[in-house]
Scaffold this active site. Structure first.
Site, PDB file in Angstrom:
ATOM      1  N   ARG A 140     -15.883   6.414  -5.645  1.00  0.00           N
ATOM      2  CA  ARG A 140     -16.365   5.603  -4.372  1.00  0.00           C
ATOM      3  C   ARG A 140     -17.638   5.197  -4.426  1.00  0.00           C
ATOM      4  O   ARG A 140     -18.299   5.050  -3.434  1.00  0.00           O
ATOM      5  CB  ARG A 140     -16.181   6.811  -3.258  1.00  0.00           C
ATOM      6  N   ARG A 200     -18.951   2.763   1.660  1.00  0.00           N
ATOM      7  CA  ARG A 200     -19.640   2.879   2.908  1.00  0.00           C
ATOM      8  C   ARG A 200     -20.963   3.235   2.488  1.00  0.00           C
ATOM      9  O   ARG A 200     -21.909   3.135   3.686  1.00  0.00           O
ATOM     10  CB  ARG A 200     -18.985   3.888   3.794  1.00  0.00           C
ATOM     11  N   ARG A 243     -16.961  -5.410   5.494  1.00  0.00           N
ATOM     12  CA  ARG A 243     -15.993  -4.651   6.420  1.00  0.00           C
ATOM     13  C   ARG A 243     -15.980  -4.818   7.896  1.00  0.00           C
ATOM     14  O   ARG A 243     -15.147  -4.580   8.648  1.00  0.00           O
ATOM     15  CB  ARG A 243     -16.040  -3.265   6.151  1.00  0.00           C
ATOM     16  N   ASP A 284      -7.103   1.393  -2.555  1.00  0.00           N
ATOM     17  CA  ASP A 284      -6.659   2.632  -1.993  1.00  0.00           C
ATOM     18  C   ASP A 284      -5.262   3.077  -2.626  1.00  0.00           C
ATOM     19  O   ASP A 284      -4.624   2.556  -2.833  1.00  0.00           O
ATOM     20  CB  ASP A 284      -6.456   2.626  -0.480  1.00  0.00           C
ATOM     21  N   TYR A 309       0.990  12.601   1.544  1.00  0.00           N
ATOM     22  CA  TYR A 309       0.679  11.740   2.781  1.00  0.00           C
ATOM     23  C   TYR A 309       2.139  11.293   3.338  1.00  0.00           C
ATOM     24  O   TYR A 309       2.156  11.108   4.774  1.00  0.00           O
ATOM     25  CB  TYR A 309       0.170  10.354   2.183  1.00  0.00           C
TER      26      TYR A 309
END
Length: 353
Positions: free
Chosen positions: A34, A38, A47, A83, A158
């Site tokens: 990652r 962010r 974004r 992702d 998921y």
């Protein structure tokens, strides 16, 4: 320095590839899970105008976001911005990535009939990924590019739960209560994962990482019975490309040996198990990757300095214990509130040791 298999040039001189394959790297390689995301203001700026899935299917945006931490931190590898649900979306499964929640599946898969409707992944549907890799390889120079995919178990969790879960009760219920449907679901997801990795490998990535993010929720017995055969098939199908295969999950200290034995060349280790102890569990002959606790990046420069040096020393002891190399990383992903300057300084320190 490089060798050629088919039309592919293997960049064996890259520090990450060297460490993963038992050669001597020019410096200790480091990258961060990652690392693109962010924690970076330049990412947040992109974004502000683009959704997550939109960004993942736009080759130019994928290239730019993937490059951001390389430019900023001088890491030894870029990991393709994507992702783990991207191949599911590309195959036609109705899902979205919801801010603050994660992937949400419109119609969870909880029956044999629902499993039978899961489509195959057509390579053309992820053509933007191939184009992004082409753009990246033109910019990266001597920085490795890592492709990745989610492992079948994590994708299954998921799909069955409908999104992130604390207890994975529906997943484990299908696994034990309807093992035939479970096996068919895992086989279909393994096909999707293989196809997604092959697209990235055909485009020229230098390594791949298979994330079984939630495998740590399983007992060793359940992992070996219900999960390992499918992950092993994924890794076997991409073995012929001759690039390092990295395997990682969170909370998998008790699963390190079976996870390593499904075919990984590099085993990722989270912060709960020292690297040299991980080697004792895995056995010799593989490289290790990890494993600074990402929360310690908030503890101030003295703590970060001490802990980086400790992980480097653990990596050296891991090599003495039989690992063929060490790739510095975190024990999980960069947390969103991380000061990017702390990561830059950590990379400088790692490269100096």
């Amino acid at each position: 320095m490089s060798n050629v298999t088919g039309t592919r040039v293997h960049r064996s001189h890259l520090p990450l590839v060297a460490a993963a394959t038992g050669a001597t790297p020019s410096r200790r390689p480091v990258w961060f899970m990652r690392q693109a995301g962010r924690s970076l203001p330049e990412y947040r700026a992109i974004r502000a105008d683009h959704g997550m899935l939109e960004s993942c299917f736009d080759a130019e945006l994928v290239c730019e976001i993937t490059m951001q931490p390389v430019r900023r931190h001088d890491v030894d590898a870029a990991i393709l911005f994507s992702d783990i649900v991207v191949p599911l979306k590309a195959a036609g499964i109705d899902l979205d990535i919801v801010a603050g929640t994660g992937p949400v599946i419109a119609e969870p898969v909880r029956s044999a009939e629902a499993v039978s409707r899961i489509p195959r992944l057509e390579p053309a549907s992820v053509g933007a990924i191939s184009h992004a890799i082409e753009l990246l390889l033109a910019q990266l120079g001597d920085t490795a590019l890592i492709g990745f995919a989610g492992a079948p178990f994590t994708l299954a969790s998921y799909l069955i739960e409908g999104g992130p879960s604390r207890n994975y009760e529906r997943t484990k219920a299908m696994m034990h209560g309807d093992p035939e449907t479970w096996a068919e679901l895992m086989a279909r997801l393994a096909d999707i994962t293989i196809a997604f990795l092959q697209v990235q490998l055909d485009a020229g990535v230098d390594a791949i990482q298979l994330f079984d993010s939630w495998a740590g929720m399983l007992s060793a017995a359940d992992y070996q019975r219900f999960v390992a055969p499918h992950s092993a098939r994924v890794l076997a199908e991409v073995a012929g490309y001759g690039v390092p295969r990295i395997h990682f999950g969170v909370g998998t200290g008790e699963l390190l040996a079976p996870m390593a034995h499904v075919g990984a060349d590099v085993i990722g280790v989270d912060w709960r198990v020292p690297l040299d102890e991980a080697v004792r569990r895995v056995g010799p002959g593989k490289a290790v990757q990890g494993n600074l606790d990402p929360t310690l990046l908030f503890a101030g420069p003295e703590v970060v300095d001490t802990e980086v040096r400790r992980v480097v020393a653990d990596g050296d002891r891991a090599i003495e214990a039989g690992a063929i190399g060490h790739i510095f990383n975190l024990g999980h992903g960069v947390l969103p509130g991380t000061d990017p300057d702390v990561l830059t300084r950590a990379v400088e320190l790692i490269h100096s040791l």
